[in-house]
Design a protein around this motif. Structure first.
Motif, mmCIF file in Angstrom:
data_model
loop_
_atom_site.group_PDB
_atom_site.id
_atom_site.type_symbol
_atom_site.label_atom_id
_atom_site.label_comp_id
_atom_site.label_asym_id
_atom_site.label_seq_id
_atom_site.Cartn_x
_atom_site.Cartn_y
_atom_site.Cartn_z
ATOM 1 N N ILE A 158 15.832 0.248 -4.897
ATOM 2 C CA ILE A 158 14.593 0.871 -5.382
ATOM 3 C C ILE A 158 13.466 0.610 -4.398
ATOM 4 C CG2 ILE A 158 12.812 0.725 -7.176
ATOM 5 C CD1 ILE A 158 15.072 0.154 -9.181
ATOM 6 N N ALA A 159 13.362 -0.646 -3.937
ATOM 7 C CA ALA A 159 12.301 -1.002 -2.998
ATOM 8 C C ALA A 159 12.383 -0.190 -1.715
ATOM 9 C CB ALA A 159 12.373 -2.492 -2.688
ATOM 10 N N LEU A 160 13.593 -0.024 -1.196
ATOM 11 C CA LEU A 160 13.757 0.706 0.057
ATOM 12 C C LEU A 160 13.607 2.211 -0.128
ATOM 13 C CD1 LEU A 160 14.438 0.820 3.049
ATOM 14 C CD2 LEU A 160 16.878 0.743 2.430
ATOM 15 N N GLU A 161 14.259 2.758 -1.136
ATOM 16 C CA GLU A 161 14.263 4.212 -1.311
ATOM 17 C C GLU A 161 12.892 4.773 -1.665
ATOM 18 O OE1 GLU A 161 17.316 4.844 -4.176
ATOM 19 O OE2 GLU A 161 18.928 4.182 -2.819
ATOM 20 N N HIS A 162 12.028 3.940 -2.235
ATOM 21 C CA HIS A 162 10.696 4.416 -2.621
ATOM 22 C C HIS A 162 9.612 3.913 -1.672
ATOM 23 C CE1 HIS A 162 11.977 6.302 -6.401
ATOM 24 N NE2 HIS A 162 12.919 5.368 -6.385
ATOM 25 N N PHE A 163 10.040 3.411 -0.537
ATOM 26 C CA PHE A 163 9.098 3.051 0.523
ATOM 27 C C PHE A 163 8.464 4.345 1.060
ATOM 28 C CE2 PHE A 163 7.417 1.807 4.518
ATOM 29 C CZ PHE A 163 7.328 0.430 4.573
ATOM 30 N N PRO A 164 7.141 4.486 1.034
ATOM 31 C CA PRO A 164 6.512 5.749 1.475
ATOM 32 C C PRO A 164 6.716 5.989 2.968
ATOM 33 C CG PRO A 164 5.006 4.447 0.140
ATOM 34 C CD PRO A 164 6.149 3.546 0.501
ATOM 35 N N ARG A 165 7.427 7.039 3.295
ATOM 36 C CA ARG A 165 7.679 7.365 4.706
ATOM 37 C C ARG A 165 6.471 8.010 5.371
ATOM 38 N NH1 ARG A 165 11.815 4.711 2.343
ATOM 39 N NH2 ARG A 165 13.756 4.841 3.527
ATOM 40 N N LYS A 166 5.735 8.821 4.615
ATOM 41 C CA LYS A 166 4.587 9.510 5.188
ATOM 42 C C LYS A 166 3.321 8.690 4.981
ATOM 43 C CE LYS A 166 6.533 14.125 4.420
ATOM 44 N NZ LYS A 166 6.348 15.450 3.777
ATOM 45 N N PRO A 167 2.373 8.793 5.915
ATOM 46 C CA PRO A 167 1.119 8.048 5.764
ATOM 47 C C PRO A 167 0.376 8.447 4.487
ATOM 48 C CG PRO A 167 1.360 8.892 7.999
ATOM 49 C CD PRO A 167 2.440 9.533 7.187
ATOM 50 N N LEU A 168 -0.276 7.449 3.867
ATOM 51 C CA LEU A 168 -1.100 7.667 2.693
ATOM 52 C C LEU A 168 -2.565 7.440 3.048
ATOM 53 C CD1 LEU A 168 1.073 5.702 0.089
ATOM 54 C CD2 LEU A 168 1.140 8.150 0.591
ATOM 55 N N ASP A 169 -3.452 8.056 2.291
ATOM 56 C CA ASP A 169 -4.878 7.937 2.599
ATOM 57 C C ASP A 169 -5.362 6.493 2.571
ATOM 58 O OD1 ASP A 169 -5.043 10.667 2.890
ATOM 59 O OD2 ASP A 169 -5.772 11.025 0.847
ATOM 60 N N SER A 170 -4.747 5.670 1.725
ATOM 61 C CA SER A 170 -5.206 4.287 1.582
ATOM 62 C C SER A 170 -4.546 3.319 2.556
ATOM 63 C CB SER A 170 -4.934 3.804 0.153
ATOM 64 O OG SER A 170 -3.532 3.831 -0.109
ATOM 65 N N ASP A 171 -3.642 3.808 3.404
ATOM 66 C CA ASP A 171 -2.969 2.922 4.350
ATOM 67 C C ASP A 171 -3.981 2.202 5.231
ATOM 68 O OD1 ASP A 171 -0.579 3.790 3.388
ATOM 69 O OD2 ASP A 171 0.021 4.894 5.190
ATOM 70 N N ARG A 172 -3.658 0.953 5.536
ATOM 71 C CA ARG A 172 -4.432 0.210 6.522
ATOM 72 C C ARG A 172 -3.543 0.021 7.744
ATOM 73 N NH1 ARG A 172 -7.139 -5.849 5.992
ATOM 74 N NH2 ARG A 172 -8.404 -5.711 7.898
ATOM 75 N N VAL A 173 -4.016 0.488 8.886
ATOM 76 C CA VAL A 173 -3.226 0.432 10.111
ATOM 77 C C VAL A 173 -3.880 -0.549 11.077
ATOM 78 C CG1 VAL A 173 -2.304 1.734 12.049
ATOM 79 C CG2 VAL A 173 -2.446 2.805 9.790
ATOM 80 N N PHE A 174 -3.077 -1.469 11.596
ATOM 81 C CA PHE A 174 -3.582 -2.508 12.496
ATOM 82 C C PHE A 174 -3.185 -2.160 13.926
ATOM 83 C CE2 PHE A 174 -3.107 -4.363 8.367
ATOM 84 C CZ PHE A 174 -4.187 -5.224 8.229
ATOM 85 N N GLU A 175 -4.195 -2.043 14.769
ATOM 86 C CA GLU A 175 -3.986 -1.855 16.204
ATOM 87 C C GLU A 175 -4.879 -2.864 16.915
ATOM 88 O OE1 GLU A 175 -1.682 -0.156 17.383
ATOM 89 O OE2 GLU A 175 -1.169 1.334 15.864
#
Length: 286
Positions: free
Chosen positions: A53-70
């Motif tokens: 369940i944890a893996l299959e429902h991992f969001p593949r596409k970016p979401l508006d609330s994502d925080r991306v670290f660079e």
């Protein structure tokens, strides 16, 4: 192998809190005496169906609330995904990780009582790092400034199938003086790492990932906290204060008066004198 946490999935996610605490207590010696700081590395942490369940429902596409670290050494090509933005099965799973049975397991394991989950998942949730990404060796933040709580535990559950050693990405645990690496933990599917969040619990995966472009390093990150007893210096330790309504009966008004009086006595009267006051009230039938 049998899962560490025997979660039932037939009618939602269910786990007996007494059972989970006993499992944690059985592992507590291994946890507490581990070097370089208290930790546990365990495979098959979740039942296969729950890990799926944890893996299959991992969001593949970016979401508006994502925080991306660079941020280079402080986090590169890393994505944090908040559970509340995920679909229903993923949300249910994260809510379960914040539930009493999981807290009971962690308290039994670590001997840290009164653990509190973070409903906002500050810094937690799903994590994903892509090719070339890394996270430098660090000790985590220890105060949740939103909730004013002390962070005590990290729980990481990896979601990477068929992970190859040459891709890197192993979690490194370093000694408290940052003199030598003590342990490497490959991020294998359904492997869990739990460790104390101390000022010198140094960890990270500082080498750039060498995965194929289509492969990322995925995990669940969960953090747990305790409250401070300093609250007793800021607020009176009183129980529920009852109030009678204007139209209540005389008996109700008398009962609420007695309840409030008891609370004020407990707050203001020294303990030795309080015992005599309550003994007198019992003799008077009050």
């Amino acid at each position: 192998m049998s899962p560490v946490l025997p979660i039932e999935v037939s009618d939602g996610l269910q786990l007996d809190a007494n059972v989970s605490r006993a499992i944690g207590e059985a592992l507590s010696a291994s946890y507490g005496f581990a070097e370089p700081f208290p930790h546990l590395v365990v495979d098959d942490f979740l039942p296969e169906a729950v890990a799926r369940i944890a893996l299959e429902h991992f969001p593949r596409k970016p979401l508006d609330s994502d925080r991306v670290f660079e941020m280079g050494y402080a986090g590169l090509h890393k994505r944090q995904i908040l559970p509340e933005e995920c679909d229903a099965p993923a949300r249910q799973l994260f809510h379960f990780f914040n539930s009493q049975p999981v807290l009971a397991f962690l308290e039994g394991l670590t001997s840290i009582q009164g653990l509190i989950p973070d409903p906002y998942f500050n810094g937690g949730g799903y994590h994903e790092t892509t090719r070339g990404g890394k996270l430098g060796i660090h000790a985590d933040f220890r105060v949740n400034e939103r909730l004013h709580l002390q962070r005590r535990l990290n729980v990481i559950i990896y979601l990477n199938e068929s992970w190859q050693p040459e891709w890197g990405g192993a979690l490194e645990l370093w000694d408290r003086k940052m003199q030598a690496k003590q342990l490497e933990v490959a991020p294998l599917f359904n492997r869990c790492v739990i460790f104390n969040t101390d000022a010198d619990s140094y960890h990270g995966h500082p080498e750039p990932l060498e995965t194929p472009e289509v492969v990322s390093r995925r995990s669940i990150a969960l953090y747990y906290y305790t409250a401070s007893k300093a609250i007793y210096r800021e607020l009176p330790s009183q129980s529920t204060m009852y109030q009678a309504r204007p139209g209540d009966t005389a008996a109700n008004k008398r009962e609420t008066f007695d309840l409030r009086l008891d609370q004020h006595l407990r707050q203001w009267v020294p303990p030795a004198l309080l015992r005599y006051v309550f003994a007198l009230k019992r003799r008077l039938g009050r």
